[in-house]
Design an enzyme around this catalytic site. Structure first.
Site, short mmCIF file in Angstrom:
data_model
loop_
_atom_site.label_atom_id
_atom_site.label_comp_id
_atom_site.label_asym_id
_atom_site.label_seq_id
_atom_site.Cartn_x
_atom_site.Cartn_y
_atom_site.Cartn_z
N LYS A 1 0.84 -1.20 0.00
CA LYS A 1 0.00 0.00 0.00
C LYS A 1 0.87 1.25 0.00
O LYS A 1 0.37 2.35 -0.20
CB LYS A 1 -0.97 -0.02 1.18
N TYR B 1 1.63 4.34 6.50
CA TYR B 1 2.94 3.74 6.26
C TYR B 1 4.02 4.82 6.18
O TYR B 1 5.14 4.63 6.67
CB TYR B 1 2.94 2.96 4.94
#
Length: 358
Positions: free
Chosen positions: A117, A149
């Site tokens: 992702k 992230y």
């Protein structure tokens, strides 16, 4: 006697797919292995379990008091309803951990697991931006979208600088491995789907998109990911580097799905016009699973702790091809790989041997 390569390992998220694989890999290598989780259960022989909620700063500090980890393997995350909440919560978890271990002054390396992702965007904006061409390469710039992230990476970079430690980031694809009660567990989810289909005399229906059925894909074996993380943590030339970590082969679900079906004794059915998500296919089957578990002597009668329909639907429902390049690892000397079909079938067999699947 020489010091072990990893004298004191702290594995954060030790009951998850990746964390459990790291704990298994490191036990018996001469160093101390400490597994941190909210509900750590019984760790393997040679490891020590520590219970703490990473959102409780005082609790984490108390749980880790006196521990001087040399290597930290961070594999934990917490899903929230929005990406803003994901960013806030997951950053707080990392900050609380680093605050707890910083006083010891012992950390040499911190390894962080994220995922693809990084290139696709978060759940709520999945694949809607400028997705790079496959295979994804680590040098691709960040997407212009909020992504927890990225916040985790930034927290890692800052903490490593304060700790005087090196770091590594490990961007896995869907991780297939052995763990129960994990939010991202495609292998076990597919196994549970097959068991329910066999029980009810239903076909084993591929739930995803045409692009996933026909396109090229890859996944990440949990044991391979554990090997990669320990390699990066102990290899100076791999320090301060982000890596894609996948099995090293590619496959198509239209080929793998029938192999899984044959292995599990169900009749496969492929893509047929539109996705058929598992959340819809498997709705209302909790009592059926409980009956299977009671009859077969399975260890987990709660279907919600066995199958994560939503996550497998997200992975297999993507309307585009997804696979990653691993040349950076090979250039630096990591040669580990897995044959995905055999690795998936081995994982399913492990669940059956452990009486998690019938």
């Amino acid at each position: 006697m020489p010091e072990p390569e990893i004298p004191v390992a702290l594995v954060v998220g030790a009951t998850g797919i990746t964390g459990a694989a790291i704990v298994r890999l490191l036990t018996g290598r001469g160093g101390e292995v400490v597994g941190l989780a909210r509900n750590p259960g019984g760790p393997p022989a040679g490891a020590r379990a520590v219970a703490a909620d990473l959102l409780d700063a005082d609790g984490v500090a108390s749980a880790l008091l006196g521990l001087a980890p040399t290597h930290v393997f961070y594999t934990s995350w917490s899903k929230r309803d929005t990406e803003d909440e994901n960013r806030e919560v997951n950053t707080a978890m990392m900050r609380n951990l680093f605050a707890a271990i910083e006083p010891a002054g012992s950390v040499r390396h911190v390894a962080l697991v994220t995922g693809l992702k990084h290139y696709l965007g978060p759940f709520e904006a999945y694949g809607t931006g400028e997705v790079p061409d496959t295979p994804f390469r680590e040098e691709e710039p960040r997407l212009d979208v909020a992504n927890f992230y990225y916040d985790q990476e930034d927290e890692l970079f800052a903490a490593s600088a304060r700790l005087g430690a090196t770091w590594s980031v490990h961007r896995s694809h869907t991780v297939v491995g052995f763990a129960v009660g994990n939010a991202m567990n495609m292998g076990l989810t597919i196994g549970a789907q097959a068991a329910l289909c066999r029980e009810l005399g239903r076909p084993f229906v591929f739930p995803g998109s045409e692009e996933q059925w026909n396109g090229v894909c890859d996944v990440t074996d949990a044991d391979l990911l554990a090997e990669h993380m320990t390699w990066a943590a102990t290899t100076p030339r791999a320090a301060d580097t982000a890596f894609n970590v996948v099995n090293g082969d590619v496959f198509r679900w239209r080929t793998l799905w029938p192999r899984i079906a044959e292995h599990l004794g169900v009749e496969p059915e492929g893509f047929a016009g539109e996705p058929r998500p598992l959340e819809r296919q498997m709705a209302g089957l909790e009592d059926t699973w409980r009956a299977i578990a009671e009859r077969e002597g399975l260890v987990e009668p709660d279907l919600s702790r066995v199958a994560s329909w939503w996550h497998t639907d997200a992975d297999l429902g993507r309307p585009f091809e997804v696979f990653a390049d691993t040349g950076r690892s090979r250039d630096l000397g990591f040669t580990g790989h897995r044959r995905t079909p055999e690795a998936v079938l081995r994982t399913l067999d492990a669940y059956r041997s452990a009486r998690v699947l019938p």
